[in-house]
Motif scaffolding. Structure first.
Motif, PDB file in Angstrom:
ATOM      1  N   GLY A  14       0.821  -1.206   0.000  1.00 56.02           N
ATOM      2  CA  GLY A  14       0.000   0.000   0.000  1.00 56.02           C
ATOM      3  C   GLY A  14       0.854   1.254   0.000  1.00 56.02           C
ATOM      4  O   GLY A  14       1.880   1.321   0.692  1.00 56.02           O
ATOM      5  N   LEU A  15       0.435   2.245  -0.780  1.00 53.10           N
ATOM      6  CA  LEU A  15       1.166   3.516  -0.860  1.00 53.10           C
ATOM      7  C   LEU A  15       0.335   4.691  -0.342  1.00 53.10           C
ATOM      8  O   LEU A  15       0.640   5.840  -0.650  1.00 53.10           O
ATOM      9  N   ASP A  16      -0.689   4.409   0.435  1.00 51.76           N
ATOM     10  CA  ASP A  16      -1.505   5.482   0.994  1.00 51.76           C
ATOM     11  C   ASP A  16      -0.750   6.146   2.138  1.00 51.76           C
ATOM     12  O   ASP A  16      -0.274   5.472   3.055  1.00 51.76           O
ATOM     13  N   LEU A  17      -0.663   7.462   2.084  1.00 49.55           N
ATOM     14  CA  LEU A  17      -0.001   8.197   3.162  1.00 49.55           C
ATOM     15  C   LEU A  17      -0.819   8.079   4.445  1.00 49.55           C
ATOM     16  O   LEU A  17      -0.278   7.935   5.535  1.00 49.55           O
ATOM     17  N   ILE A  18      -2.139   8.153   4.286  1.00 45.47           N
ATOM     18  CA  ILE A  18      -3.065   7.935   5.398  1.00 45.47           C
ATOM     19  C   ILE A  18      -4.096   6.921   4.918  1.00 45.47           C
ATOM     20  O   ILE A  18      -4.823   7.185   3.959  1.00 45.47           O
ATOM     21  N   ALA A  19      -4.151   5.779   5.550  1.00 42.95           N
ATOM     22  CA  ALA A  19      -5.093   4.741   5.142  1.00 42.95           C
ATOM     23  C   ALA A  19      -6.528   5.212   5.357  1.00 42.95           C
ATOM     24  O   ALA A  19      -6.819   5.894   6.351  1.00 42.95           O
ATOM     25  N   PRO A  20      -7.438   4.891   4.442  1.00 42.93           N
ATOM     26  CA  PRO A  20      -8.841   5.317   4.585  1.00 42.93           C
ATOM     27  C   PRO A  20      -9.470   4.890   5.907  1.00 42.93           C
ATOM     28  O   PRO A  20     -10.366   5.566   6.405  1.00 42.93           O
ATOM     29  N   GLU A  21      -9.001   3.772   6.470  1.00 40.87           N
ATOM     30  CA  GLU A  21      -9.574   3.312   7.739  1.00 40.87           C
ATOM     31  C   GLU A  21      -9.360   4.312   8.866  1.00 40.87           C
ATOM     32  O   GLU A  21     -10.129   4.363   9.817  1.00 40.87           O
ATOM     33  N   VAL A  22      -8.303   5.129   8.729  1.00 40.32           N
ATOM     34  CA  VAL A  22      -7.977   6.084   9.791  1.00 40.32           C
ATOM     35  C   VAL A  22      -9.030   7.178   9.886  1.00 40.32           C
ATOM     36  O   VAL A  22      -9.441   7.587  10.977  1.00 40.32           O
ATOM     37  N   TYR A  23      -9.475   7.694   8.719  1.00 36.05           N
ATOM     38  CA  TYR A  23     -10.434   8.795   8.761  1.00 36.05           C
ATOM     39  C   TYR A  23     -11.861   8.348   8.429  1.00 36.05           C
ATOM     40  O   TYR A  23     -12.731   9.179   8.224  1.00 36.05           O
TER      41      TYR A  23
END
Length: 214
Positions: A14-23
């Protein structure tokens, strides 16, 4: 007999800086709030106009918030070997870094400054977030495994620019490995380099600037 997984397949990172699960919780609250506002507006309009118009107004108010929430939660970026896969609201986009025709590092200056990698391969283009930093010196950087796999993928490209960015990311990994301060990390130094220019538009770093950061 149970089939063994194909070990020859590249690891998907994964290359997400902030994973969608966080927000995700924040997006749920945002959607609920939008629904509440839409209901109140619809009830108020119902006192002035007919119900169909009031309901339509409520739907028009809540629809953009719902679509935005769904699109943000669905958006993901992965790296599989040298192929970047990006999932959006409308589908899946793939860009092969090994076949890249353009590699750029862009800095978006501001109170929350962002640095991203933009890959162009033929008609395809993908932006990969590398880090973001606040004026106070805090921020978030792409995780170590993502940086390492991205550096390896860039090293497989025939472009000199890609090799330069790969070296910069390796320098970032070395700085993180020794727990260096922000001032010694190439990604932060790249952002600082643009901040001191006192510009507000996104800036593409030159090959020479990237070479000094590696």
């Amino acid at each position: 007999m149970q089939q063994q997984p194909n070990s020859s397949e590249p690891q998907r990172v994964g290359l997400d800086l902030i994973a969608p699960e966080v927000y995700a919780p924040m997006l749920r609250r945002f959607t609920v709030l939008a629904c509440g506002v839409a209901v109140v507006v619809a009830l108020l309009l119902a006192l002035l106009v007919n119900w169909p118009v009031a309901v339509l107004a409520g739907v028009l108010l809540v629809a953009p918030a719902a679509v935005y929430s769904i699109s943000v939660r669905r958006r993901r970026i992965w790296l599989s070997g040298t192929v970047v896969e990006a999932r959006t609201l409308t589908g899946l986009r793939r860009v092969d870094i090994a076949e890249a025709t353009g590699v750029e590092v862009l800095v978006f200056p501001g109170r929350l400054s962002r640095i991203v990698l933009r890959i162009t391969a033929g008609r395809g283009r993908q932006v990969i977030p590398l880090a973001m930093y606040t004026d106070a010196g805090g921020g978030r950087e792409l995780h170590i495994l993502g940086l390492r796999k991205l550096a390896d993928a860039l090293a497989a490209s025939h472009l000199a620019a890609a090799l330069g960015v790969s070296s910069m990311l390796v320098g970032q990994l070395r700085a993180e490995a020794r727990d260096a301060g922000l001032e010694e990390r190439p990604l932060y130094r790249a952002v600082h380099l643009v901040r001191v220019k006192d510009v507000v538009q996104p800036v593409a770093l030159s090959d020479a600037e990237i070479a000094t950061l590696g």
